[in-house]
Design an enzyme around this catalytic site. Structure first.
Site, PDB file in Angstrom:
ATOM      1  N   LYS A  53       0.828  -1.216   0.000  1.00 21.55           N
ATOM      2  CA  LYS A  53       0.000   0.000   0.000  1.00 21.55           C
ATOM      3  C   LYS A  53       0.860   1.263   0.000  1.00 21.55           C
ATOM      4  O   LYS A  53       0.573   2.214  -0.722  1.00 21.55           O
ATOM      5  CB  LYS A  53      -0.942  -0.009   1.209  1.00 21.55           C
ATOM      6  CG  LYS A  53      -1.922  -1.163   1.239  1.00 21.55           C
ATOM      7  CD  LYS A  53      -2.918  -1.040   2.386  1.00 21.55           C
ATOM      8  CE  LYS A  53      -2.266  -1.139   3.753  1.00 21.55           C
ATOM      9  NZ  LYS A  53      -1.610  -2.458   3.983  1.00 21.55           N
ATOM     10  N   ARG A 109      -9.996   1.092   9.326  1.00 23.85           N
ATOM     11  CA  ARG A 109      -9.656  -0.306   9.561  1.00 23.85           C
ATOM     12  C   ARG A 109     -10.864  -1.129  10.015  1.00 23.85           C
ATOM     13  O   ARG A 109     -10.815  -2.354   9.999  1.00 23.85           O
ATOM     14  CB  ARG A 109      -8.562  -0.417  10.628  1.00 23.85           C
ATOM     15  CG  ARG A 109      -7.209   0.143  10.215  1.00 23.85           C
ATOM     16  CD  ARG A 109      -6.206  -0.023  11.329  1.00 23.85           C
ATOM     17  NE  ARG A 109      -4.920   0.583  11.033  1.00 23.85           N
ATOM     18  CZ  ARG A 109      -3.921  -0.020  10.410  1.00 23.85           C
ATOM     19  NH1 ARG A 109      -4.073  -1.269  10.007  1.00 23.85           N
ATOM     20  NH2 ARG A 109      -2.782   0.601  10.189  1.00 23.85           N
ATOM     21  N   ARG A 139      12.446 -10.076   3.141  1.00 24.97           N
ATOM     22  CA  ARG A 139      12.629  -8.656   2.842  1.00 24.97           C
ATOM     23  C   ARG A 139      13.708  -8.021   3.723  1.00 24.97           C
ATOM     24  O   ARG A 139      13.832  -8.321   4.905  1.00 24.97           O
ATOM     25  CB  ARG A 139      11.298  -7.922   3.040  1.00 24.97           C
ATOM     26  CG  ARG A 139      11.330  -6.443   2.736  1.00 24.97           C
ATOM     27  CD  ARG A 139       9.931  -5.853   2.771  1.00 24.97           C
ATOM     28  NE  ARG A 139       9.331  -5.920   4.101  1.00 24.97           N
ATOM     29  CZ  ARG A 139       8.118  -5.452   4.394  1.00 24.97           C
ATOM     30  NH1 ARG A 139       7.374  -4.915   3.430  1.00 24.97           N
ATOM     31  NH2 ARG A 139       7.643  -5.533   5.618  1.00 24.97           N
ATOM     32  N   ARG A 162      13.174  -5.733   9.537  1.00 25.44           N
ATOM     33  CA  ARG A 162      12.222  -5.412  10.594  1.00 25.44           C
ATOM     34  C   ARG A 162      12.063  -6.598  11.535  1.00 25.44           C
ATOM     35  O   ARG A 162      11.984  -7.746  11.107  1.00 25.44           O
ATOM     36  CB  ARG A 162      10.855  -5.066   9.989  1.00 25.44           C
ATOM     37  CG  ARG A 162      10.775  -3.664   9.435  1.00 25.44           C
ATOM     38  CD  ARG A 162       9.426  -3.342   8.846  1.00 25.44           C
ATOM     39  NE  ARG A 162       8.310  -3.725   9.692  1.00 25.44           N
ATOM     40  CZ  ARG A 162       7.045  -3.358   9.478  1.00 25.44           C
ATOM     41  NH1 ARG A 162       6.761  -2.605   8.430  1.00 25.44           N
ATOM     42  NH2 ARG A 162       6.089  -3.744  10.278  1.00 25.44           N
ATOM     43  N   ARG A 188      -0.338 -10.735  12.329  1.00 30.60           N
ATOM     44  CA  ARG A 188      -0.796  -9.468  11.750  1.00 30.60           C
ATOM     45  C   ARG A 188      -1.838  -9.712  10.662  1.00 30.60           C
ATOM     46  O   ARG A 188      -2.807  -8.952  10.524  1.00 30.60           O
ATOM     47  CB  ARG A 188       0.403  -8.702  11.189  1.00 30.60           C
ATOM     48  CG  ARG A 188       1.302  -8.115  12.285  1.00 30.60           C
ATOM     49  CD  ARG A 188       2.733  -7.926  11.827  1.00 30.60           C
ATOM     50  NE  ARG A 188       2.853  -6.992  10.722  1.00 30.60           N
ATOM     51  CZ  ARG A 188       3.927  -6.935   9.930  1.00 30.60           C
ATOM     52  NH1 ARG A 188       4.933  -7.783  10.108  1.00 30.60           N
ATOM     53  NH2 ARG A 188       3.983  -6.046   8.960  1.00 30.60           N
TER      54      ARG A 188
END
Length: 214
Positions: free
Chosen positions: A13, A87, A126, A160, A171
């Site tokens: 996004k 959300r 990533r 991360r 998540r």
């Protein structure tokens, strides 16, 4: 034009929002960015945000709507991209009421649709450059063999802490529980369009542009 970008964590996004800002002169309204900016601004709303965050409490929907209201009353440029809000269904109702109050409309809701297993594989591989933020992937775009970012030359590679499989699946579960009902909500309002969020970035950009140009 005002749009919402929907999709689970890691769907891209932010990347697509940045492209729309550059290509269509839109304004990205990221909840996290707005809260940080407000906290540092010293405004009355900023003091409220800073106090809430200092206590470790969750920022209320009313505060977020207040921040969005301030943005809607400023320079509109090419319109707004709502990233990270709404959300939940109550937040969607609140945003709809606010847009109507400000004489604005919601033109489209773009869902970045993903396959969970492919997303987990992509995100857990990533890494990013600590110097410029360039994104790398162990499978599709490995960190350069010389140890330096191909874009800026930095040797600072970061991952991360929550880009691990267990955290990501948690998540994703939170997203599906709280946010996925918005898909039916906006489908019923004839606002929803879905694109393949796991396609190449340029292909996703083109798919979104096609939906917005309809």
């Amino acid at each position: 034009m005002n749009i919402i970008l929907l999709g689970p964590p890691g769907a891209g996004k932010g990347t697509q929002a940045h492209h729309l800002v550059a290509s269509r002169d839109m304004i990205q309204l990221s909840t996290g960015d707005m809260l940080r900016d407000a906290k540092d601004s010293g405004s009355e709303m900023g003091k409220v945000v800073a106090d809430v965050m200092a206590r470790g409490d969750l920022v209320t929907d009313e505060i977020v709507i207040g921040l969005i209201r301030e943005k809607l009353q400023g320079d509109k440029k090419g319109g707004f991209i709502f990233d990270g809000f709404p959300r939940t269904l109550p937040q969607a109702d609140a945003l709809g009421d606010l847009l109507a109050e400000q004489g604005e409309t919601l033109d489209a809701v773009i869902e970045l649709r993903v396959d969970d297993e492919a997303l987990v594989e992509r995100i857990t591989a990533r890494s990013t450059c600590g110097g410029c933020g360039e994104v790398y992937n162990d499978i599709t775009k490995p960190w350069p063999a010389d140890g330096k970012c191909a874009k800026c030359g930095s040797s600072d590679v970061k991952r991360r802490a929550d880009d691990n499989e267990d955290s990501l699946r948690n998540r994703l579960m939170e997203y599906y529980k709280k946010t996925s009902p918005l898909l039916g909500y906006y489908y019923a309002k004839d606002k929803l369009a879905s694109v393949d969020g796991l396609a190449e970035i340029a292909q996703v950009q083109s798919a979104i542009a096609s939906e917005l140009d309809k």
